[in-house]
Design a protein around this motif. Structure first.
Motif, mmCIF file in Angstrom:
data_model
loop_
_atom_site.group_PDB
_atom_site.id
_atom_site.type_symbol
_atom_site.label_atom_id
_atom_site.label_comp_id
_atom_site.label_asym_id
_atom_site.label_seq_id
_atom_site.Cartn_x
_atom_site.Cartn_y
_atom_site.Cartn_z
ATOM 1 N N ARG A 28 -18.090 -7.343 4.549
ATOM 2 C CA ARG A 28 -18.588 -8.005 3.087
ATOM 3 C C ARG A 28 -17.008 -8.620 2.563
ATOM 4 N N PHE A 29 -16.268 -7.626 2.514
ATOM 5 C CA PHE A 29 -15.011 -8.060 1.875
ATOM 6 C C PHE A 29 -14.307 -9.280 2.754
ATOM 7 N N ASN A 30 -14.201 -9.078 4.085
ATOM 8 C CA ASN A 30 -13.905 -10.101 5.141
ATOM 9 C C ASN A 30 -14.587 -11.522 4.654
ATOM 10 N N THR A 31 -15.887 -11.547 4.447
ATOM 11 C CA THR A 31 -16.623 -12.649 4.138
ATOM 12 C C THR A 31 -16.221 -13.333 2.933
ATOM 13 N N ARG A 32 -15.949 -12.327 1.870
ATOM 14 C CA ARG A 32 -15.807 -12.828 0.483
ATOM 15 C C ARG A 32 -14.092 -13.435 0.539
ATOM 16 N N VAL A 33 -13.227 -12.913 1.272
ATOM 17 C CA VAL A 33 -11.974 -13.400 1.540
ATOM 18 C C VAL A 33 -12.025 -14.913 2.006
ATOM 19 N N HIS A 34 -12.790 -15.128 3.113
ATOM 20 C CA HIS A 34 -12.949 -16.463 3.410
ATOM 21 C C HIS A 34 -13.446 -17.314 2.245
ATOM 22 N N GLU A 35 -14.690 -16.948 1.594
ATOM 23 C CA GLU A 35 -15.219 -17.710 0.509
ATOM 24 C C GLU A 35 -14.036 -18.085 -0.585
ATOM 25 N N VAL A 36 -13.363 -17.112 -0.917
ATOM 26 C CA VAL A 36 -12.282 -17.092 -1.666
ATOM 27 C C VAL A 36 -11.412 -18.218 -1.433
ATOM 28 N N ASN A 37 -10.749 -18.133 -0.347
ATOM 29 C CA ASN A 37 -9.938 -19.138 0.527
ATOM 30 C C ASN A 37 -10.463 -20.646 0.474
ATOM 31 N N ALA A 38 -11.759 -20.564 0.680
ATOM 32 C CA ALA A 38 -12.329 -22.160 0.649
ATOM 33 C C ALA A 38 -12.255 -22.722 -0.923
ATOM 34 N N GLU A 39 -12.476 -21.813 -1.818
ATOM 35 C CA GLU A 39 -12.515 -21.925 -3.286
ATOM 36 C C GLU A 39 -11.168 -22.412 -3.675
ATOM 37 N N LEU A 40 -10.109 -21.715 -3.154
ATOM 38 C CA LEU A 40 -8.740 -21.873 -3.676
ATOM 39 C C LEU A 40 -8.108 -23.170 -3.081
ATOM 40 N N LYS A 41 -8.713 -23.540 -1.799
ATOM 41 C CA LYS A 41 -8.464 -24.844 -1.273
ATOM 42 C C LYS A 41 -9.075 -25.948 -2.301
ATOM 43 N N ALA A 42 -10.164 -25.770 -2.560
ATOM 44 C CA ALA A 42 -10.813 -27.017 -3.492
ATOM 45 C C ALA A 42 -10.189 -27.030 -4.722
ATOM 46 N N LYS A 43 -9.737 -25.688 -5.469
ATOM 47 C CA LYS A 43 -9.243 -25.712 -6.785
ATOM 48 C C LYS A 43 -7.701 -26.328 -6.642
ATOM 49 N N SER A 44 -6.962 -26.014 -5.599
ATOM 50 C CA SER A 44 -5.831 -26.133 -5.382
ATOM 51 C C SER A 44 -5.605 -27.954 -5.311
ATOM 52 N N LYS A 93 -5.865 -23.779 -13.281
ATOM 53 C CA LYS A 93 -4.828 -23.046 -12.756
ATOM 54 C C LYS A 93 -5.089 -21.605 -13.334
ATOM 55 N N LYS A 94 -5.977 -21.333 -14.265
ATOM 56 C CA LYS A 94 -6.439 -20.152 -14.598
ATOM 57 C C LYS A 94 -7.475 -19.490 -13.615
ATOM 58 N N GLU A 95 -8.356 -20.630 -13.224
ATOM 59 C CA GLU A 95 -9.130 -20.273 -11.939
ATOM 60 C C GLU A 95 -8.595 -19.852 -10.730
ATOM 61 N N ILE A 96 -7.599 -20.535 -10.479
ATOM 62 C CA ILE A 96 -6.801 -20.364 -9.277
ATOM 63 C C ILE A 96 -6.142 -18.727 -9.415
ATOM 64 N N ASP A 97 -5.539 -18.605 -10.405
ATOM 65 C CA ASP A 97 -4.965 -17.166 -10.944
ATOM 66 C C ASP A 97 -6.132 -16.050 -10.588
ATOM 67 N N GLU A 98 -7.216 -16.301 -10.981
ATOM 68 C CA GLU A 98 -8.136 -15.379 -10.887
ATOM 69 C C GLU A 98 -8.662 -15.135 -9.523
ATOM 70 N N LEU A 99 -8.650 -16.307 -8.791
ATOM 71 C CA LEU A 99 -8.921 -16.286 -7.339
ATOM 72 C C LEU A 99 -8.225 -15.318 -6.674
ATOM 73 N N GLU A 100 -6.768 -15.783 -6.853
ATOM 74 C CA GLU A 100 -5.740 -15.139 -6.068
ATOM 75 C C GLU A 100 -5.761 -13.636 -6.619
ATOM 76 N N ALA A 101 -6.023 -13.393 -7.927
ATOM 77 C CA ALA A 101 -6.194 -11.771 -8.045
ATOM 78 C C ALA A 101 -7.268 -11.147 -7.261
ATOM 79 N N GLU A 102 -8.256 -11.934 -7.190
ATOM 80 C CA GLU A 102 -9.636 -11.374 -6.407
ATOM 81 C C GLU A 102 -9.357 -11.218 -4.909
ATOM 82 N N LYS A 103 -8.660 -12.184 -4.523
ATOM 83 C CA LYS A 103 -8.161 -11.862 -2.889
ATOM 84 C C LYS A 103 -7.321 -10.863 -2.722
#
Length: 130
Positions: A28-44, A93-103
């Protein structure tokens, strides 16, 4: 209920319910990491686009510009557009920081689970990305 996993040395190691829970949690953690990476790419990309729009606004000669709101464009004064862009950029930028923290939190949890599982099963279990 438990099952067994044959280790490389030929001996069987019992897979307990707790072990199964750890393996599932790792997945589950691994799947979520992949989701977060995709979200980070879009937010960046969005942050990059907002910065580019802000730079374009600086060099324009127009008094007002079309600003996209959803699927519609509205005419706004440059100062208002600049303020809106700054606000949108800060939010992204706030959303990116939150995603980085979650990752980072997910990676920490994965590392802890890896340690437990590798300690018990050695190289009989593969928790690495291909």
């Amino acid at each position: 209920r438990s099952s067994s996993l044959v280790l490389q040395g030929g001996q069987a190691e019992e897979v307990t319910w707790e072990d199964q829970q750890h393996i599932c949690a790792f997945g589950r953690f691994n799947t979520r990491v992949h989701e977060v990476n995709a979200e980070l790419k879009a937010k960046s990309k969005m942050a990059e686009d907002l910065d580019e729009a802000s730079n374009e606004l600086i060099i324009t000669d127009e008094e007002s510009v079309r600003y996209g709101v959803g699927e519609t464009f509205v005419m706004v004064e440059n100062d208002e557009a600049e303020s809106m862009l700054e606000s949108a950029s800060a939010e992204v930028k706030k959303e990116i920081d939150e995603l980085e923290a979650e990752k980072a939190e997910l990676k920490s949890g994965m590392d802890e689970l890896k340690g437990k599982l590798y300690k018990k099963f050695g190289h009989s279990i593969n928790l690495e990305e291909e």
